[in-house]
Design a protein around this motif. Sequence first.
Motif, PDB file in Angstrom:
ATOM      1  N   TYR A 202       0.835  -1.197   0.000  1.00 21.61           N
ATOM      2  CA  TYR A 202       0.000   0.000   0.000  1.00 21.61           C
ATOM      3  C   TYR A 202       0.874   1.253   0.000  1.00 21.61           C
ATOM      4  CZ  TYR A 202      -3.866   3.135   1.046  1.00 21.61           C
ATOM      5  OH  TYR A 202      -4.802   4.139   0.970  1.00 21.61           O
ATOM      6  N   SER A 203       1.847   1.282   0.904  1.00 21.19           N
ATOM      7  CA  SER A 203       2.711   2.453   1.041  1.00 21.19           C
ATOM      8  C   SER A 203       3.432   2.757  -0.277  1.00 21.19           C
ATOM      9  CB  SER A 203       3.715   2.207   2.169  1.00 21.19           C
ATOM     10  OG  SER A 203       4.587   3.293   2.332  1.00 21.19           O
ATOM     11  N   ARG A 204       3.948   1.732  -0.914  1.00 24.54           N
ATOM     12  CA  ARG A 204       4.699   1.938  -2.163  1.00 24.54           C
ATOM     13  C   ARG A 204       3.781   2.341  -3.311  1.00 24.54           C
ATOM     14  NH1 ARG A 204       9.177  -3.024  -1.629  1.00 24.54           N
ATOM     15  NH2 ARG A 204       9.956  -2.312   0.406  1.00 24.54           N
ATOM     16  N   ASP A 205       2.587   1.743  -3.371  1.00 26.55           N
ATOM     17  CA  ASP A 205       1.627   2.135  -4.400  1.00 26.55           C
ATOM     18  C   ASP A 205       1.167   3.572  -4.181  1.00 26.55           C
ATOM     19  OD1 ASP A 205       1.819  -0.388  -5.490  1.00 26.55           O
ATOM     20  OD2 ASP A 205      -0.104  -1.101  -4.702  1.00 26.55           O
ATOM     21  N   PHE A 206       0.978   3.953  -2.921  1.00 22.91           N
ATOM     22  CA  PHE A 206       0.543   5.310  -2.588  1.00 22.91           C
ATOM     23  C   PHE A 206       1.609   6.325  -2.993  1.00 22.91           C
ATOM     24  CE2 PHE A 206      -0.177   8.843   0.384  1.00 22.91           C
ATOM     25  CZ  PHE A 206      -1.538   9.055   0.234  1.00 22.91           C
ATOM     26  N   LEU A 207       2.862   5.996  -2.704  1.00 24.39           N
ATOM     27  CA  LEU A 207       3.967   6.881  -3.095  1.00 24.39           C
ATOM     28  C   LEU A 207       4.036   7.014  -4.610  1.00 24.39           C
ATOM     29  CD1 LEU A 207       6.505   8.513  -2.257  1.00 24.39           C
ATOM     30  CD2 LEU A 207       7.793   6.371  -2.402  1.00 24.39           C
ATOM     31  N   ALA A 208       3.906   5.898  -5.316  1.00 22.24           N
ATOM     32  CA  ALA A 208       3.975   5.920  -6.779  1.00 22.24           C
ATOM     33  C   ALA A 208       2.840   6.735  -7.387  1.00 22.24           C
ATOM     34  CB  ALA A 208       3.936   4.491  -7.317  1.00 22.24           C
ATOM     35  N   ALA A 209       1.709   6.806  -6.657  1.00 22.21           N
ATOM     36  CA  ALA A 209       0.558   7.571  -7.137  1.00 22.21           C
ATOM     37  C   ALA A 209       0.647   9.044  -6.763  1.00 22.21           C
ATOM     38  CB  ALA A 209      -0.734   6.970  -6.579  1.00 22.21           C
ATOM     39  N   GLY A 210       1.753   9.458  -6.160  1.00 26.46           N
ATOM     40  CA  GLY A 210       1.962  10.870  -5.843  1.00 26.46           C
ATOM     41  C   GLY A 210       1.617  11.273  -4.432  1.00 26.46           C
ATOM     42  N   GLY A 211       1.381  10.307  -3.534  1.00 27.97           N
ATOM     43  CA  GLY A 211       1.052  10.624  -2.154  1.00 27.97           C
ATOM     44  C   GLY A 211       2.241  11.144  -1.371  1.00 27.97           C
ATOM     45  N   ARG A 212       1.976  12.027  -0.404  1.00 21.52           N
ATOM     46  CA  ARG A 212       3.034  12.600   0.442  1.00 21.52           C
ATOM     47  C   ARG A 212       3.160  11.770   1.716  1.00 21.52           C
ATOM     48  NH1 ARG A 212       0.129  17.065  -1.006  1.00 21.52           N
ATOM     49  NH2 ARG A 212      -0.670  17.394   1.098  1.00 21.52           N
ATOM     50  N   ILE A 213       4.331  11.202   1.907  1.00 25.22           N
ATOM     51  CA  ILE A 213       4.591  10.261   2.994  1.00 25.22           C
ATOM     52  C   ILE A 213       5.580  10.858   3.986  1.00 25.22           C
ATOM     53  CG2 ILE A 213       5.801   8.074   3.473  1.00 25.22           C
ATOM     54  CD1 ILE A 213       4.447   6.885   1.061  1.00 25.22           C
ATOM     55  N   GLY A 214       5.457  10.494   5.260  1.00 25.94           N
ATOM     56  CA  GLY A 214       6.426  10.943   6.257  1.00 25.94           C
ATOM     57  C   GLY A 214       6.279  10.186   7.566  1.00 25.94           C
ATOM     58  N   PHE A 215       7.172  10.504   8.496  1.00 25.89           N
ATOM     59  CA  PHE A 215       7.266   9.821   9.784  1.00 25.89           C
ATOM     60  C   PHE A 215       7.083  10.835  10.898  1.00 25.89           C
ATOM     61  CE2 PHE A 215       9.788   7.735  13.220  1.00 25.89           C
ATOM     62  CZ  PHE A 215       9.148   6.509  13.241  1.00 25.89           C
ATOM     63  N   VAL A 216       6.336  10.451  11.942  1.00 26.53           N
ATOM     64  CA  VAL A 216       6.094  11.323  13.099  1.00 26.53           C
ATOM     65  C   VAL A 216       6.801  10.702  14.300  1.00 26.53           C
ATOM     66  CG1 VAL A 216       4.358  12.439  14.533  1.00 26.53           C
ATOM     67  CG2 VAL A 216       3.859  11.981  12.115  1.00 26.53           C
ATOM     68  N   PRO A 217       7.994  11.178  14.648  1.00 23.85           N
ATOM     69  CA  PRO A 217       8.847  10.488  15.630  1.00 23.85           C
ATOM     70  C   PRO A 217       8.252  10.318  17.020  1.00 23.85           C
ATOM     71  CG  PRO A 217      10.143  12.054  14.349  1.00 23.85           C
ATOM     72  CD  PRO A 217       8.712  12.305  14.006  1.00 23.85           C
ATOM     73  N   GLY A 218       7.429  11.245  17.495  1.00 20.56           N
ATOM     74  CA  GLY A 218       6.982  11.178  18.884  1.00 20.56           C
ATOM     75  C   GLY A 218       5.687  10.424  19.126  1.00 20.56           C
ATOM     76  N   ALA A 219       5.066   9.897  18.069  1.00 16.40           N
ATOM     77  CA  ALA A 219       3.753   9.244  18.208  1.00 16.40           C
ATOM     78  C   ALA A 219       3.947   7.755  18.476  1.00 16.40           C
ATOM     79  CB  ALA A 219       2.927   9.463  16.945  1.00 16.40           C
ATOM     80  N   TYR A 220       4.174   7.405  19.746  1.00 18.14           N
ATOM     81  CA  TYR A 220       4.593   6.040  20.101  1.00 18.14           C
ATOM     82  C   TYR A 220       3.428   5.073  20.303  1.00 18.14           C
ATOM     83  CZ  TYR A 220       9.527   7.139  20.686  1.00 18.14           C
ATOM     84  OH  TYR A 220      10.829   7.493  20.455  1.00 18.14           O
ATOM     85  N   VAL A 221       3.685   3.857  19.849  1.00 18.26           N
ATOM     86  CA  VAL A 221       2.846   2.691  20.133  1.00 18.26           C
ATOM     87  C   VAL A 221       3.753   1.628  20.730  1.00 18.26           C
ATOM     88  CG1 VAL A 221       1.574   0.795  19.029  1.00 18.26           C
ATOM     89  CG2 VAL A 221       1.120   3.159  18.343  1.00 18.26           C
ATOM     90  N   ASP A 222       3.255   0.901  21.722  1.00 19.97           N
ATOM     91  CA  ASP A 222       4.024  -0.188  22.338  1.00 19.97           C
ATOM     92  C   ASP A 222       3.481  -1.544  21.882  1.00 19.97           C
ATOM     93  OD1 ASP A 222       5.707   1.502  23.698  1.00 19.97           O
ATOM     94  OD2 ASP A 222       4.532   1.464  25.542  1.00 19.97           O
ATOM     95  N   ASP A 223       4.388  -2.468  21.632  1.00 21.18           N
ATOM     96  CA  ASP A 223       4.042  -3.807  21.156  1.00 21.18           C
ATOM     97  C   ASP A 223       4.579  -4.845  22.138  1.00 21.18           C
ATOM     98  OD1 ASP A 223       3.485  -6.108  19.787  1.00 21.18           O
ATOM     99  OD2 ASP A 223       4.726  -5.666  18.035  1.00 21.18           O
ATOM    100  N   PRO A 224       3.752  -5.330  23.065  1.00 18.31           N
ATOM    101  CA  PRO A 224       4.201  -6.403  23.974  1.00 18.31           C
ATOM    102  C   PRO A 224       4.313  -7.715  23.195  1.00 18.31           C
ATOM    103  CG  PRO A 224       2.243  -5.248  24.814  1.00 18.31           C
ATOM    104  CD  PRO A 224       2.381  -4.903  23.371  1.00 18.31           C
TER     105      PRO A 224
END
Length: 321
Positions: A202-224
Amino acid sequence: MRVAIGAITRRRPKMFGELLDSFAAMQRSEGVEVIFLFAENDDAHQSTEVVEAFREQVPEPVLLGLEPRQGIPMGRNKVLDMALAEGVDFLTFVDDDEVVAEDWLVTLIEGVKARGLELAGGPVRLVAPAGTLTAWNRAVLKHLQKRAEGRIRSKSRRAEEGRDGAIDIYTNNWCLSLEAQRRTGVRFDEALQFTGGSDTRYSRDFLAAGGRIGFVPGAYVDDPMPQKRLTLGYHFKRARDQSNNAVVLGNKSKLSCIGQAVLRLFDGLLNLLTVPFTGRYGVVKAVHKIGIAAGRLRGAFGMRSSHYDANSAQFHTEKRG
């Protein structure tokens, strides 16, 4: 702004309940209207009681859909369709075995708005499960945590430098503009029914279609991490199947895959030679490298991962079946 908080679930009532508890406790962004959209990927509803208990904890609407076609991309598309039907502005996803930080939503939405992102991801911290771990469990967890921490540092640095526009975004911590989804028409690839990797596609198809992608460093999720996934056997399978997916999603040539497999196998053997000094951790690193090599070889000869099929249900649900 209307934001849907989305998740799919399959036979994880305890873990899903813990995720819902974290949703109930999280901060809400000022000026943001929240709706919760969940889908069960099963023949019939199994989590009705858990969801009903959650409804009593939150003031927002809570919708529970059903997707009987088994497969993670099917469940994700179900939630996506629910969000489109509700007319929300953004859809978020987290996994049903995670918990969100108290400021997760506020930080994620602020980061998306500040940079005008259309598809954003955030960091996922791996944490130890409750209970007593064996020495081998601890060694596997240590390796997984070091790799996760390295990914967080790398993506955070790229975000700070404005170089995160082409990274892969995963639904374990994900936020999508539905205006952009309508423009691009991207959906989760249901051909990847049991392989894993439909969020990467999905991410790669979205990028190829011109979508603006980025990362939000402080938005944490924990995975036990469940203890049953902290074994050498599962560690090998996970590395193998992720490597196999990398071949399929990257359209890598057979020659390239074989060459990479040889290099990873050599790396694994070198790690085994360090075991007198590194102990169990060295074995874990070697198993991971050998798993990558196996995945590259499987991909080179047209084989596909079946990481989430019925034969692996014991690793991904709270009960067999």
